[in-house]
Design an enzyme around this catalytic site. Sequence first.
Site, mmCIF file in Angstrom:
data_model
loop_
_atom_site.group_PDB
_atom_site.id
_atom_site.type_symbol
_atom_site.label_atom_id
_atom_site.label_comp_id
_atom_site.label_asym_id
_atom_site.label_seq_id
_atom_site.Cartn_x
_atom_site.Cartn_y
_atom_site.Cartn_z
ATOM 1 N N GLU A 192 8.467 8.248 -7.750
ATOM 2 C CA GLU A 192 8.728 8.185 -6.301
ATOM 3 C C GLU A 192 9.870 9.087 -5.816
ATOM 4 O O GLU A 192 10.797 8.634 -5.152
ATOM 5 C CB GLU A 192 8.994 6.728 -5.898
ATOM 6 C CG GLU A 192 7.863 5.784 -6.293
ATOM 7 C CD GLU A 192 8.109 4.339 -5.865
ATOM 8 O OE1 GLU A 192 9.211 4.018 -5.379
ATOM 9 O OE2 GLU A 192 7.176 3.529 -6.029
ATOM 10 N N HIS A 206 -1.812 1.756 -4.552
ATOM 11 C CA HIS A 206 -1.665 0.454 -3.906
ATOM 12 C C HIS A 206 -2.423 0.531 -2.577
ATOM 13 O O HIS A 206 -1.931 1.091 -1.597
ATOM 14 C CB HIS A 206 -0.178 0.144 -3.656
ATOM 15 C CG HIS A 206 0.603 -0.051 -4.913
ATOM 16 N ND1 HIS A 206 0.407 -1.143 -5.740
ATOM 17 C CD2 HIS A 206 1.571 0.682 -5.498
ATOM 18 C CE1 HIS A 206 1.227 -1.055 -6.776
ATOM 19 N NE2 HIS A 206 1.949 0.049 -6.658
ATOM 20 N N ASP A 217 -3.963 -1.937 -6.862
ATOM 21 C CA ASP A 217 -4.268 -3.245 -6.275
ATOM 22 C C ASP A 217 -4.827 -3.004 -4.887
ATOM 23 O O ASP A 217 -4.634 -1.937 -4.311
ATOM 24 C CB ASP A 217 -3.084 -4.239 -6.297
ATOM 25 C CG ASP A 217 -1.771 -3.695 -5.768
ATOM 26 O OD1 ASP A 217 -1.778 -2.726 -4.986
ATOM 27 O OD2 ASP A 217 -0.713 -4.269 -6.129
ATOM 28 N N ASN A 258 4.977 10.047 -11.246
ATOM 29 C CA ASN A 258 4.221 8.926 -10.674
ATOM 30 C C ASN A 258 4.678 8.671 -9.232
ATOM 31 O O ASN A 258 5.880 8.705 -8.943
ATOM 32 C CB ASN A 258 4.524 7.683 -11.541
ATOM 33 C CG ASN A 258 3.609 6.511 -11.291
ATOM 34 O OD1 ASN A 258 2.385 6.644 -11.376
ATOM 35 N ND2 ASN A 258 4.183 5.352 -10.982
ATOM 36 N N GLU A 291 -1.284 1.951 -10.765
ATOM 37 C CA GLU A 291 -0.826 0.645 -10.260
ATOM 38 C C GLU A 291 -1.819 0.080 -9.239
ATOM 39 O O GLU A 291 -1.424 -0.404 -8.176
ATOM 40 C CB GLU A 291 0.560 0.785 -9.609
ATOM 41 C CG GLU A 291 1.604 1.427 -10.509
ATOM 42 C CD GLU A 291 2.999 1.493 -9.887
ATOM 43 O OE1 GLU A 291 3.254 0.836 -8.854
ATOM 44 O OE2 GLU A 291 3.841 2.212 -10.448
HETATM 45 C C1 XIL Z 1 7.291 -3.892 -8.559
HETATM 46 C C2 XIL Z 1 7.080 -5.138 -9.402
HETATM 47 O O1 XIL Z 1 5.704 -5.453 -9.397
HETATM 48 C C3 XIL Z 1 7.876 -6.299 -8.871
HETATM 49 O O2 XIL Z 1 7.825 -7.400 -9.754
HETATM 50 C C4 XIL Z 1 9.351 -5.880 -8.692
HETATM 51 O O3 XIL Z 1 10.042 -6.933 -8.066
HETATM 52 C C5 XIL Z 1 9.443 -4.628 -7.843
HETATM 53 O O4 XIL Z 1 8.667 -3.602 -8.439
HETATM 54 N N1 XIL Z 1 5.887 0.892 -7.438
HETATM 55 C C6 XIL Z 1 6.286 0.866 -8.754
HETATM 56 C C7 XIL Z 1 6.445 -0.442 -9.442
HETATM 57 O O5 XIL Z 1 6.414 1.930 -9.379
HETATM 58 O O6 XIL Z 1 7.449 -0.412 -10.412
HETATM 59 C C8 XIL Z 1 6.686 -1.567 -8.472
HETATM 60 O O7 XIL Z 1 6.671 -2.796 -9.195
HETATM 61 C C9 XIL Z 1 5.655 -1.557 -7.365
HETATM 62 C C10 XIL Z 1 5.717 -0.262 -6.596
#
Ligand code: XIL
Length: 399
Positions: free
Chosen positions: A183, A262, A292, A226, A290
């Site tokens: 990020e 996401h 969802d 990422n 990641e």
């Molecule tokens: C999130 C986790 O799922 C949570 O448990 C934590 O509180 C915050 O981080 N992008 C990422 C992840 O790269 O590491 C994040 O994970 C979600 C967004």
Amino acid sequence: MSVRRSLVIGTVGLAAVLAAQTTALATPSATSAGTQAAAAARPPGVIVEGSLRALGSFTGLRIGTAVNTDLLGADPAYTEIVNREFNTVTPENVMKWEVVEPTRGSYDFSGADELVKSAQQNGQLVRGHTLVWHSQLPSWLASNGGMTTTFTDQQVKDIVKKHIQDEAGRYKGRIWAWDVVNEAFNDDGTPRQSIFYKAWGNSTDYIADAFRWADQADPSAQLFYNDYNIEYTGPKSQAVYDLVKKLKAQGVPIDGVGFQTHLSTQYGFPDLQQTMQRFADLGLNVAETEVDVRTAVKPGATAGTFTSEPLSNLHASTQQAYWDQSLKACLFVQRCVSYTVWGVADSNSWIPGVFPGEGAALLFNDSYQAKREYTVVQQDLALAAGMARHRTGEGSGGR
Ligand code: XIL
């Protein structure tokens, strides 16, 4: 690796999988008793026919999940799903800097060690997450959301180098892919003004250094950049594209780009396949890291609380379509090496805590029952079984 040796589905054969859809694609037993019995009967590393990991292996596509190590081993239903369905694991939190070095110079790798050990026992590869990120930094190092530090520029550089050497070095040879930098850009494509950007004289040069240090610490790991909101055409995606193109041209050891993915049904589906292909054409691996799919959910019994029930059937069917499309985007890009979902069950997802009113974002419901979304993913993987093999990207992926 035990995956190959004990691949039960391998002896069953592709034709059997595709023909016997009723058995191969049966929804796994998800009652607590059922999963415990199944776990007891299944030695670690034996692959269950029709599981996502078994079906993905036909195309060489790794199917992963983020793992909460508080639940792994402690919650039998959770643990059974992690090990039955997935052949890569990403620590949801335990490899983040605030966890591994809460006090300067004093390390806590207990959760990370546990995950790496469990992965080894269950024939899973590990996606290391993450070495350089402005978020979840320890308070001794940064404040103000990773934008402010009390250290000098040179000190920050030395601290980052040591952190990468210590963490990537500790797991040398045991990490499949590292999210080296996470990020680094804002949504408008400008570089994030993190302590790292500032320490390198307001420049993104810290990214190249981080990849070089990670490569020195663990030459066999694939090294990824990422990010989120880079799944579609726009200034952020373009900024990352320009960055990784430059890194490749400079000979910086980068192997891939992770698209967090996401997704939310309130936005249109991104041009994900086209975007990933564009990055792949630079000679990089890509991955969905990641995934969802959140949607608006029904309110709970008390004001301000929410259930994990989508607001309507229209919401739910749109979620299913997004799962289908996000997986197909990866399946259609040959350099897409892994598809990782960000958690197991709706009850352990990060979404409700961060996006109140949204949820139901994962493949299993609050009671660990496979949702329709699971079946969508499973069917796509079964259909893809006859396609050309993906790269599995062992080692450094021929960089
Ligand atoms: C999130 C986790 O799922 C949570 O448990 C934590 O509180 C915050 O981080 N992008 C990422 C992840 O790269 O590491 C994040 O994970 C979600 C967004």
